[in-house]
Design a protein around this motif. Structure first.
Motif, short mmCIF file in Angstrom:
data_model
loop_
_atom_site.label_atom_id
_atom_site.label_comp_id
_atom_site.label_asym_id
_atom_site.label_seq_id
_atom_site.Cartn_x
_atom_site.Cartn_y
_atom_site.Cartn_z
N THR A 113 0.42 -3.30 -2.44
CA THR A 113 1.21 -2.45 -1.53
C THR A 113 0.46 -1.15 -1.22
OG1 THR A 113 3.26 -3.32 -2.44
CG2 THR A 113 3.42 -1.25 -1.24
N ASP A 173 5.31 -4.49 -11.38
CA ASP A 173 4.84 -5.85 -11.11
C ASP A 173 5.73 -6.92 -11.73
OD1 ASP A 173 2.85 -4.96 -9.50
OD2 ASP A 173 1.25 -5.11 -11.00
N ALA A 230 7.57 -3.37 0.32
CA ALA A 230 7.06 -2.99 -1.01
C ALA A 230 7.98 -3.57 -2.10
CB ALA A 230 6.99 -1.47 -1.13
N TYR A 284 2.05 -4.31 -6.92
CA TYR A 284 2.22 -2.99 -6.33
C TYR A 284 0.87 -2.44 -5.88
CZ TYR A 284 3.43 1.76 -5.37
OH TYR A 284 3.58 2.96 -4.73
N ALA A 286 7.72 -0.99 -7.46
CA ALA A 286 6.38 -0.61 -7.92
C ALA A 286 6.11 -1.18 -9.30
CB ALA A 286 6.26 0.91 -7.94
N THR A 330 9.76 3.41 -9.56
CA THR A 330 9.48 2.90 -8.21
C THR A 330 9.64 4.01 -7.18
OG1 THR A 330 9.98 0.60 -8.67
CG2 THR A 330 10.37 1.34 -6.41
#
Ligand code: SF4
Length: 378
Positions: free
Chosen positions: A146, A131, A126, A143, A129, A180
């Motif tokens: 993911t 971008d 990942a 993200y 989170a 994140t």
């Protein structure tokens, strides 16, 4: 009949990626076609068969497909590789079979097929989170990708998923890292690996030098603290310096490395350790595809080197070094070897020394490289 009870992990390296990330110095190559992947898998199958006698007295309890991006392979490739493993090796009933997976390289159909083949653990890269941070890293996914991959994996029946996250990313702040962590925790994975970005030579990040907008030391410390507080608050145990697990779902494969158990590696850049004998492969993919031997000269660790390495690896674990285990392996008392060297770090609150074991505190983990180099190599 020979008894097969030594556990052993198999590592299978898949050196293909859609595009190289800007920080990556792993053995991986972009832009490979399907024919090359077919040939590569055939070579891996040959190597798996050829090395099987090395595991004649072992039971395989973990298989790990790492890379690179293993999920660029088709389910048919995985089937061939796992079939070869099953033909030539003895597997335990509960073998942990992991593949690393890049978001946007495995859709629902592929994940269902991998699960049906017996792969029971996924490690999804990942990283962030946010971008803009993924873009700064040169990752190929957003993200949203993911999340889609994670949900598709759950729907395919994966109940043991690890997510990798990174801190120290260009432009990252404690606030963006906190976001994140919120996002990653909302997915509720069984395992989280959290590594600080290291700028390695021969990467675009290294070439960018001082122009790379990396977070400063204070921001990095804040991120480390956030990581520990948030993950522990959510019920994750820090069982290794960079790895966290919920409900005991530790990475059994990586524990082989940290416990200095035996393992065999296949493909370029892979390493093996059987007893005190270590071998490694060069990164020469072309030679490997042509069926050439890319094994580098083997190294036999003497007792001192082996015990130093054992202590270094075991101290990565929050359990640290178990002194009875140390004695069983080396026939020497741990305290006779290392207690004096450890004394000042114990006094400084960086290590805890009990009659049973010795282990790092959180503060010790944050300066573990310095402690280990003084303790073991001075
Ligand atoms: S996906 Fe992983 S192995 Fe591939 S280039 Fe990025 S960091 Fe390297």
């Amino acid at each position: 009949m020979m008894k097969k009870n030594n556990p052993l992990g198999l590592y299978i390296h898949i050196p293909f990626c859609l595009r190289k990330c800007l920080y990556c110095d792993f053995c991986s190559f972009a832009g490979m076609d399907a024919v090359t992947m077919d040939i590569y898998v055939a070579r891996l199958c040959e190597e798996l068969a050829q090395k099987a006698p090395l595991a004649a007295t072992h039971t395989i309890d973990t298989v790990y497909f790492g890379g690179g991006t293993p999920t660029l392979l088709s389910p048919y490739h995985f089937e061939r590789l796992l079939g070869t493993v099953q033909t030539h090796y003895t597997l335990s009933d509960d073998t942990e079979i992991t593949t690393e997976c890049n978001p946007a390289t495995a859709d629902a159909d592929k994940l269902c097929a991998l699960r049906a083949l017996g792969i029971n653990r996924l490690s999804i890269g990942a990283q962030s989170a946010v971008d803009d941070e993924l873009l700064a890293l040169g990752r190929i996914h957003t993200y949203r990708d993911t999340v889609a991959t994670f949900r598709a994996a759950r729907a395919a029946g994966f109940d043991n998923i690890s997510l990798d996250v990174m801190f120290g990313i260009p432009h990252q702040t404690p606030e963006s890292f906190s976001h994140t962590l919120d996002e990653i925790l909302s997915l509720s994975p069984e395992h989280i690996s959290a590594y600080s970005l290291i700028v390695e030579p021969n990467t675009p990040f290294f070439e960018a030098g001082a122009s790379l907008p990396l977070p400063d030391e204070d921001a990095l410390c804040d991120m480390s603290e956030l990581l520990l507080t948030r993950l522990r608050g959510a019920g994750y145990e820090r069982y290794e310096i960079s790895n966290f697990a919920r409900d005991g779902r530790r990475s059994r494969h990586n524990l082989h490395y940290w416990k200095m158990d035996d393992y065999l590696g296949f493909g370029p850049a892979a390493h093996s350790l059987i007893g005190n004998v270590r071998t490694g492969h060069s990164h020469d993919l072309d030679a490997y595809l042509k069926g050439k031997d890319i094994t580098e000269p083997e190294e036999t660790l003497d007792e001192m080197a082996a015990s130093d390495e054992y202590v270094m690896l075991r101290l990565r674990l929050s359990d640290g070094v178990n002194k009875k285990d140390f004695f069983a392996r080396f026939g020497q008392e741990f305290d006779g070897f290392y207690a004096t060297a450890a004394e000042k770090f114990v006094a400084a609150g960086l290590l805890v020394d009990t009659p049973e074991r010795i282990y790092f505190t959180d503060r010790g983990f944050s300066v573990s490289n310095m402690v280990l180099s003084e303790m073991l190599f001075d």
